[in-house]
Design an enzyme around this catalytic site. Structure first.
Site, PDB file in Angstrom:
ATOM      1  N   SER A 196     -12.921 -30.729  -1.955  1.00  8.65           N
ATOM      2  CA  SER A 196     -13.322 -29.875  -3.070  1.00  8.65           C
ATOM      3  C   SER A 196     -13.476 -28.402  -2.735  1.00  8.65           C
ATOM      4  O   SER A 196     -13.563 -27.576  -3.640  1.00  8.65           O
ATOM      5  CB  SER A 196     -14.638 -30.385  -3.675  1.00  8.65           C
ATOM      6  OG  SER A 196     -15.731 -30.217  -2.789  1.00  8.65           O
ATOM      7  N   GLY A 246     -12.803 -25.080   0.542  1.00  8.03           N
ATOM      8  CA  GLY A 246     -12.341 -24.652   1.844  1.00  8.03           C
ATOM      9  C   GLY A 246     -11.026 -25.259   2.279  1.00  8.03           C
ATOM     10  O   GLY A 246     -10.055 -25.329   1.517  1.00  8.03           O
ATOM     11  N   ASP A 263     -20.625 -40.236  -1.448  1.00  9.65           N
ATOM     12  CA  ASP A 263     -20.840 -40.006  -0.024  1.00  9.65           C
ATOM     13  C   ASP A 263     -19.711 -40.639   0.793  1.00  9.65           C
ATOM     14  O   ASP A 263     -19.633 -41.861   0.930  1.00  9.65           O
ATOM     15  CB  ASP A 263     -22.193 -40.600   0.380  1.00  9.65           C
ATOM     16  CG  ASP A 263     -22.533 -40.364   1.844  1.00  9.65           C
ATOM     17  OD1 ASP A 263     -21.727 -39.729   2.553  1.00  9.65           O
ATOM     18  OD2 ASP A 263     -23.608 -40.818   2.281  1.00  9.65           O
ATOM     19  N   TYR A 300     -20.673 -22.487  19.631  1.00 10.36           N
ATOM     20  CA  TYR A 300     -19.724 -23.484  19.156  1.00 10.36           C
ATOM     21  C   TYR A 300     -19.166 -24.342  20.303  1.00 10.36           C
ATOM     22  O   TYR A 300     -19.573 -25.479  20.499  1.00 10.36           O
ATOM     23  CB  TYR A 300     -18.569 -22.801  18.419  1.00 10.36           C
ATOM     24  CG  TYR A 300     -18.894 -22.402  16.999  1.00 10.36           C
ATOM     25  CD1 TYR A 300     -19.046 -23.355  15.998  1.00 10.36           C
ATOM     26  CD2 TYR A 300     -19.038 -21.069  16.662  1.00 10.36           C
ATOM     27  CE1 TYR A 300     -19.334 -22.990  14.698  1.00 10.36           C
ATOM     28  CE2 TYR A 300     -19.329 -20.687  15.361  1.00 10.36           C
ATOM     29  CZ  TYR A 300     -19.475 -21.658  14.387  1.00 10.36           C
ATOM     30  OH  TYR A 300     -19.766 -21.295  13.107  1.00 10.36           O
ATOM     31  N   LYS A 328     -17.276 -31.796  18.576  1.00  6.27           N
ATOM     32  CA  LYS A 328     -15.832 -31.618  18.471  1.00  6.27           C
ATOM     33  C   LYS A 328     -15.102 -32.219  19.668  1.00  6.27           C
ATOM     34  O   LYS A 328     -13.969 -32.707  19.534  1.00  6.27           O
ATOM     35  CB  LYS A 328     -15.493 -30.140  18.307  1.00  6.27           C
ATOM     36  CG  LYS A 328     -16.023 -29.532  17.008  1.00  6.27           C
ATOM     37  CD  LYS A 328     -15.656 -30.354  15.776  1.00  6.27           C
ATOM     38  CE  LYS A 328     -16.168 -29.747  14.497  1.00  6.27           C
ATOM     39  NZ  LYS A 328     -15.857 -30.606  13.304  1.00  6.27           N
ATOM     40  N   VAL A 379     -15.256 -17.436   6.098  1.00  4.80           N
ATOM     41  CA  VAL A 379     -16.612 -17.298   5.580  1.00  4.80           C
ATOM     42  C   VAL A 379     -16.996 -18.556   4.808  1.00  4.80           C
ATOM     43  O   VAL A 379     -16.261 -19.017   3.939  1.00  4.80           O
ATOM     44  CB  VAL A 379     -16.719 -16.069   4.655  1.00  4.80           C
ATOM     45  CG1 VAL A 379     -18.111 -15.979   4.036  1.00  4.80           C
ATOM     46  CG2 VAL A 379     -16.404 -14.792   5.434  1.00  4.80           C
ATOM     47  N   THR A 380     -18.136 -19.119   5.151  1.00  4.32           N
ATOM     48  CA  THR A 380     -18.705 -20.241   4.419  1.00  4.32           C
ATOM     49  C   THR A 380     -20.180 -19.963   4.174  1.00  4.32           C
ATOM     50  O   THR A 380     -20.770 -19.075   4.798  1.00  4.32           O
ATOM     51  CB  THR A 380     -18.577 -21.562   5.207  1.00  4.32           C
ATOM     52  OG1 THR A 380     -19.367 -21.476   6.400  1.00  4.32           O
ATOM     53  CG2 THR A 380     -17.128 -21.854   5.573  1.00  4.32           C
TER      54      THR A 380
END
Length: 393
Positions: free
Chosen positions: A49, A51, A110, A233, A242, A270-271
Site C-alpha cells: 500500500s 513506498g 495482518d 543500520y 537484515k 523519506v518515510t
C-alpha cells in the site's frame, strides 16, 4: 470535508484521498512512459500500500502487464477521521488498474497472521491457480509470531553507543545525538520482527498449497546505507535482522524446490519512521541535494521500475558478488558518498538550507500522505470514506 495535514512531531495523522490518487496516477504515468518489461504475470505483493511495495505493484502491472494481489494493513476513513494513506493508495490503484483492464485485488489484515496467509492463498488458488512472483515488502514495529508471542523491534546499536550530529527537523538545529546499544533480548526480538522468518513462512505456505509456479521468483527488500550510518543500520539491530533476511534467501533457495529468492538493497527514501531516527534525516537532506545535483536521484517508482526492467527480468537476475540486487547503486557511487562526507564535515544550522535540501525532504514527507501534490485543490471538499473495490465484493 476539507482535509489538511496534521503533523505532530514526526507523525502525520491525516491523509488526503485526492492527493493519494494523484500520486498513484503519477507513478503509473511514469511507468507507462518507460519501455515495457517481459516479466511475471501473476504477482503477489505482501505489503503493497505504500513506498516500495506500492511501487512494485505499479511496476509489475504497468511494465510487465501483470495481474496483482496486494496484502495491506490499513484503515478506511470514517465520518470525521481520514483513512490511512495506504488505504487511499490502494483504492486509487485498483481504480486505475481496473480501468486499464488489469486484475487487481487486495486483502486487508495482518500479513504476519496465518489467517491472512490462508485467505491470500485461497484467493490465488481461486482466481489464478498459481503466482509466478512474490514481493515481500513489510516494515513493521511489531509482529505476533506463530508461537503467540508479540515481538517488538528497536533501532539501536549493537555493542556500544554511537554519537554523531543530527538535525531537529522542526528548528533546523544541529546537535549531537547518541544512540544506545540494544540488549540481547532486543536484538533477538528485532530479528524476529524484521528478519526473514515470516518471508520464509509465506513461501513455505504458498509452496505447500501448490500456489507457486515452478521457477517463481520472490524478492524481499533491505537497506545497507553508507559507512556513516552503519552503526545504526548495517551494524545495528536492523542490520542483524537484515543479515537474517539474507540468510533466509539462501535457505529458501536451498530448501524450497522451484523458487528463486533474492534480496534487493534499495536506496534511502523519506518515510514517517525515518524522520524520528537520529542522524538519518540530516544524512538524507544532504543525500537529496547531492543526488539531485548529479541527476542520480530516484524515488520508489523509478527504482522499482528499474529493478524489474534491468535487474529482475533480464533472463539471468543481475546481482552483486553476494547475490544481492543493488538498487542503491546510485546512492553508493563514490562521487556521491564523497560529496556527502565533505558536506557532513561542514554542515551547521546556518548553512543547512544551502548545502542540504530540507525542502525536498519535507516535500517527500508530505507527499507520503497525499499532500503538496501538484494539481490537487486542497481547499476543496473531498469524500474521505472511499472504498477499495475488491474489499467491498
Amino acid at each position: 470535508m476539507v482535509v489538511e495535514p496534521k503533523v505532530k512531531g514526526f507523525m502525520c495523522t491525516t491523509a488526503h484521498p485526492a492527493g493519494c490518487e494523484a500520486a498513484v496516477k503519477a507513478q503509473i504515468e511514469y511507468v507507462k512512459s518507460q519501455p515495457a518489461t517481459e516479466g511475471p504475470k501473476k504477482v503477489l505483493v505482501i505489503g503493497s500500500s505504500m513506498g516500495y511495495g506500492l511501487a512494485s505493484r505499479i511496476a509489475a502491472t504497468y511494465s510487465c502487464g501483470a495481474d496483482t494481489i496486494g496484502v495491506i494493513f490499513d484503515k478506511a476513513g470514517k465520518e470525521k477521521r481520514t483513512g490511512t494513506a495506504g488505504w487511499y493508495n490502494t483504492a486509487a490503484f485498483e481504480k486505475f488498474a481496473a480501468a486499464d483492464g488489469f486484475y487487481a485485488k487486495s486483502i486487508n489484515g495482518d500479513a504476519y497472521s496465518q489467517e491472512i496467509k490462508d485467505e491470500t492463498i485461497a484467493l490465488i488458488k481461486k482466481d489464478w491457480g498459481k503466482a509466478d512472483m512474490v514481493i515481500y515488502s513489510i516494515a513493521a514495529p511489531r509482529r505476533k509470531a506463530p508461537d503467540g508471542v508479540t515481538y517488538r523491534s528497536v533501532l539501536k546499536t549493537v555493542g556500544q553507543s554511537y554519537t554523531n550530529q543530527a538535525i531537529d527537523l522542526m528548528t533546523n538545529e544541529i546537535f549531537e545525538a547518541t544512540i544506545e546499544p540494544a540488549t540481547e533480548e532486543e536484538i533477538h526480538d528485532t530479528v524476529k520482527v524484521m528478519g526473514g522468518e515470516d518471508w520464509k513462512l509465506w513461501i513455505e505456505a504458498l509452496k505447500e498449497a501448490d500456489a507457486l509456479q515452478d521457477g517463481a521468483k520472490t524478492v524481499a527488500y533491505s537497506y545497507i546505507g553508507p559507512e556513516l550510518t552503519h552503526p545504526i543500520y548495517y551494524s545495528g539491530t536492523i542490520g542483524q535482522a537484515k543479515q537474517h533476511l539474507y540468510r533466509t534467501a539462501g535457505e529458501i533457495n536451498q530448501e524450497i524446490d522451484g523458487v528463486e529468492a533474492y534480496v534487493s538493497v534499495n536506496k534511502a527514501v523519506v518515510t514517517q519512521s525515518s524522520a524520528a531516527i537520529p542522524i538519518v534525516p540530516l544524512y538524507m537532506s544532504l543525500m537529496l541535494k547531492v543526488m539531485k545535483e548529479k541527476k542520480l536521484h530516484e524515488g520508489c517508482i523509478e527504482q522499482m521500475y528499474r529493478m524489474f526492467h534491468d535487474r529482475l527480468c533480464t533472463g539471468e537476475v543481475v546481482t552483486d558478488e553476494n547475490g544481492l540486487i543493488r538498487m542503491d547503486d546510485y546512492e553508493m557511487k563514490p562521487e556521491v558518498q564523497d560529496a556527502i562526507r565533505e558536506l557532513w564535515g561542514s554542515v551547521s544550522a546556518e548553512n543547512i538550507d544551502k548545502i542540504g535540501d530540507l525542502q525536498s525532504y519535507w516535500q517527500d514527507f508530505y507527499e507520503i500522505f497525499g499532500f503538496r501534490i501538484p494539481g490537487v485543490d486542497y481547499s476543496a471538499d473531498v469524500d474521505i470514506q472511499i472504498g477499495i473495490p475488491s474489499l467491498e465484493c
